[in-house]
Design a protein around this motif. Sequence first.
Motif, mmCIF file in Angstrom:
data_model
loop_
_atom_site.group_PDB
_atom_site.id
_atom_site.type_symbol
_atom_site.label_atom_id
_atom_site.label_comp_id
_atom_site.label_asym_id
_atom_site.label_seq_id
_atom_site.Cartn_x
_atom_site.Cartn_y
_atom_site.Cartn_z
ATOM 1 N N THR A 163 -5.273 -10.086 -16.192
ATOM 2 C CA THR A 163 -5.922 -9.185 -17.151
ATOM 3 C C THR A 163 -6.522 -7.948 -16.501
ATOM 4 O O THR A 163 -6.942 -7.029 -17.197
ATOM 5 C CB THR A 163 -7.027 -9.946 -17.900
ATOM 6 N N SER A 164 -6.588 -7.914 -15.165
ATOM 7 C CA SER A 164 -7.134 -6.763 -14.450
ATOM 8 C C SER A 164 -6.418 -6.631 -13.114
ATOM 9 O O SER A 164 -5.845 -7.615 -12.609
ATOM 10 C CB SER A 164 -8.648 -6.917 -14.225
ATOM 11 N N PRO A 165 -6.406 -5.431 -12.518
ATOM 12 C CA PRO A 165 -5.714 -5.258 -11.229
ATOM 13 C C PRO A 165 -6.250 -6.179 -10.135
ATOM 14 O O PRO A 165 -5.493 -6.572 -9.240
ATOM 15 C CB PRO A 165 -5.971 -3.785 -10.895
ATOM 16 N N GLU A 166 -7.532 -6.519 -10.179
ATOM 17 C CA GLU A 166 -8.121 -7.361 -9.137
ATOM 18 C C GLU A 166 -7.529 -8.763 -9.122
ATOM 19 O O GLU A 166 -7.608 -9.468 -8.113
ATOM 20 C CB GLU A 166 -9.636 -7.452 -9.316
ATOM 21 N N LEU A 167 -6.945 -9.200 -10.223
ATOM 22 C CA LEU A 167 -6.374 -10.540 -10.313
ATOM 23 C C LEU A 167 -4.921 -10.597 -9.865
ATOM 24 O O LEU A 167 -4.344 -11.685 -9.807
ATOM 25 C CB LEU A 167 -6.473 -11.060 -11.755
ATOM 26 N N ALA A 168 -4.322 -9.464 -9.565
ATOM 27 C CA ALA A 168 -2.913 -9.435 -9.177
ATOM 28 C C ALA A 168 -2.734 -10.077 -7.803
ATOM 29 O O ALA A 168 -3.464 -9.754 -6.862
ATOM 30 C CB ALA A 168 -2.400 -8.005 -9.155
ATOM 31 N N PRO A 169 -1.773 -10.987 -7.645
ATOM 32 C CA PRO A 169 -1.527 -11.585 -6.326
ATOM 33 C C PRO A 169 -0.874 -10.585 -5.391
ATOM 34 O O PRO A 169 -0.351 -9.548 -5.812
ATOM 35 C CB PRO A 169 -0.583 -12.756 -6.653
ATOM 36 N N MET A 170 -0.893 -10.904 -4.111
ATOM 37 C CA MET A 170 -0.327 -10.003 -3.114
ATOM 38 C C MET A 170 1.167 -9.805 -3.312
ATOM 39 O O MET A 170 1.707 -8.742 -3.013
ATOM 40 C CB MET A 170 -0.596 -10.544 -1.708
ATOM 41 N N SER A 171 1.868 -10.823 -3.816
ATOM 42 C CA SER A 171 3.308 -10.700 -4.044
ATOM 43 C C SER A 171 3.630 -9.641 -5.083
ATOM 44 O O SER A 171 4.742 -9.097 -5.088
ATOM 45 C CB SER A 171 3.876 -12.053 -4.487
ATOM 46 N N VAL A 172 2.695 -9.328 -5.968
ATOM 47 C CA VAL A 172 2.867 -8.280 -6.976
ATOM 48 C C VAL A 172 2.260 -6.969 -6.497
ATOM 49 O O VAL A 172 2.816 -5.891 -6.735
ATOM 50 C CB VAL A 172 2.239 -8.709 -8.318
ATOM 51 N N LEU A 173 1.141 -7.045 -5.815
ATOM 52 C CA LEU A 173 0.429 -5.845 -5.391
ATOM 53 C C LEU A 173 1.200 -5.059 -4.336
ATOM 54 O O LEU A 173 1.217 -3.825 -4.369
ATOM 55 C CB LEU A 173 -0.955 -6.235 -4.858
ATOM 56 N N ILE A 174 1.846 -5.750 -3.418
ATOM 57 C CA ILE A 174 2.527 -5.062 -2.318
ATOM 58 C C ILE A 174 3.675 -4.178 -2.815
ATOM 59 O O ILE A 174 3.735 -2.990 -2.461
ATOM 60 C CB ILE A 174 3.012 -6.085 -1.269
ATOM 61 N N PRO A 175 4.626 -4.671 -3.625
ATOM 62 C CA PRO A 175 5.678 -3.751 -4.096
ATOM 63 C C PRO A 175 5.143 -2.633 -4.977
ATOM 64 O O PRO A 175 5.671 -1.508 -4.943
ATOM 65 C CB PRO A 175 6.633 -4.670 -4.876
ATOM 66 N N ALA A 176 4.095 -2.908 -5.758
ATOM 67 C CA ALA A 176 3.493 -1.849 -6.569
ATOM 68 C C ALA A 176 2.858 -0.784 -5.685
ATOM 69 O O ALA A 176 2.958 0.422 -5.964
ATOM 70 C CB ALA A 176 2.455 -2.441 -7.518
ATOM 71 N N PHE A 177 2.217 -1.207 -4.607
ATOM 72 C CA PHE A 177 1.601 -0.262 -3.677
ATOM 73 C C PHE A 177 2.662 0.600 -2.996
ATOM 74 O O PHE A 177 2.497 1.827 -2.871
ATOM 75 C CB PHE A 177 0.789 -1.034 -2.633
ATOM 76 N N ILE A 178 3.756 -0.001 -2.558
ATOM 77 C CA ILE A 178 4.818 0.758 -1.893
ATOM 78 C C ILE A 178 5.409 1.789 -2.844
ATOM 79 O O ILE A 178 5.648 2.949 -2.472
ATOM 80 C CB ILE A 178 5.904 -0.204 -1.373
ATOM 81 N N THR A 179 5.654 1.385 -4.093
ATOM 82 C CA THR A 179 6.199 2.316 -5.084
ATOM 83 C C THR A 179 5.242 3.474 -5.334
ATOM 84 O O THR A 179 5.662 4.647 -5.427
ATOM 85 C CB THR A 179 6.482 1.581 -6.401
ATOM 86 N N SER A 180 3.965 3.185 -5.436
ATOM 87 C CA SER A 180 2.975 4.234 -5.654
ATOM 88 C C SER A 180 2.906 5.194 -4.475
ATOM 89 O O SER A 180 2.772 6.413 -4.648
ATOM 90 C CB SER A 180 1.597 3.615 -5.903
ATOM 91 N N GLU A 181 2.999 4.656 -3.270
ATOM 92 C CA GLU A 181 2.950 5.508 -2.085
ATOM 93 C C GLU A 181 4.143 6.456 -2.034
ATOM 94 O O GLU A 181 4.010 7.629 -1.675
ATOM 95 C CB GLU A 181 2.913 4.642 -0.826
ATOM 96 N N LEU A 182 5.320 5.958 -2.396
ATOM 97 C CA LEU A 182 6.498 6.816 -2.410
ATOM 98 C C LEU A 182 6.362 7.926 -3.459
ATOM 99 O O LEU A 182 6.727 9.081 -3.204
ATOM 100 C CB LEU A 182 7.747 5.983 -2.678
ATOM 101 N N LYS A 183 5.836 7.591 -4.622
ATOM 102 C CA LYS A 183 5.632 8.607 -5.657
ATOM 103 C C LYS A 183 4.652 9.678 -5.193
ATOM 104 O O LYS A 183 4.906 10.880 -5.337
ATOM 105 C CB LYS A 183 5.107 7.949 -6.935
ATOM 106 N N THR A 184 3.542 9.260 -4.625
ATOM 107 C CA THR A 184 2.541 10.211 -4.149
ATOM 108 C C THR A 184 3.094 11.084 -3.032
ATOM 109 O O THR A 184 2.844 12.301 -2.987
ATOM 110 C CB THR A 184 1.292 9.462 -3.660
ATOM 111 N N ALA A 185 3.862 10.473 -2.120
ATOM 112 C CA ALA A 185 4.434 11.229 -1.006
ATOM 113 C C ALA A 185 5.395 12.300 -1.511
ATOM 114 O O ALA A 185 5.392 13.441 -1.019
ATOM 115 C CB ALA A 185 5.147 10.276 -0.050
#
Length: 248
Positions: A163-185
């Motif tokens: 229900t919130s980003p803080e509850l997301a497991p690492m298996s979900v957070l890591i690919p989301a983080f990589i995608t966000s970094e590529l977009k920002t870059a």
Amino acid sequence: MKRWIMLALLAGLMFTPVSFAEDGLLKAVTVTAGADGSTEYSVTMQILLLMTAMSFIPAMVIMLTSFTRIIVVLSILRQALGLQQTPSNQVLIGITMFMTFFIMAPVFDKIHAEAVKPYMNETLTMQQAFEVGKEPLRQFMLAQVRTTDLETFVEISGYTDITSPELAPMSVLIPAFITSELKTAFQIGFMLFVPFLVLDLVVASILMAMGMMMLSPMIVSLPFKIMLFVLVDGWGLVLGTLASSFGT
């Protein structure tokens, strides 16, 4: 975590001589359940797991830190300047590594103070140190990840109780983080590319007006782009902007 531990243990046993097992020396590789439900690992088992985890360190440094954003932006900047091999790949990677250490220093210091040091002082078990140590890195990734990217991977994973980003497991957070970094870059790279593209268009228009169609505009505009980049202190602006973009 337990699944990876068992895989590492099996891999170690595969390369252990049979005579060791016959002599009972494998008794040092033990996993003991504590009274409070925690799991205790022998020193040999901890060394085995540590050596296995070290093989993932390069991927972790590249994908779970600021490395991806910086190297992509610097690569786009080199293309925008029209320089194919200057600075070289080794120089770009070296700059990116030291910039990553600079940006991630507060996170690494927190991991060392809260997880590594207590573990070395034997006040935390290996599993407890792992759980405590991943939180600073997790908070760093949560601060950079885009909500839309996180929601996309949550939906793909099939989790319904997040229900919130803080509850997301690492298996979900890591690919989301990589995608966000590529977009920002790529967004930062676009902003860097536009001024040099305008300069190329101006030089091409001047050459065509002078009837010098056989002369490549890229060759003529290259010294002007380098001069412009140096005069505005381009490297300081780019690296300073990258460092401040993480807000650490």
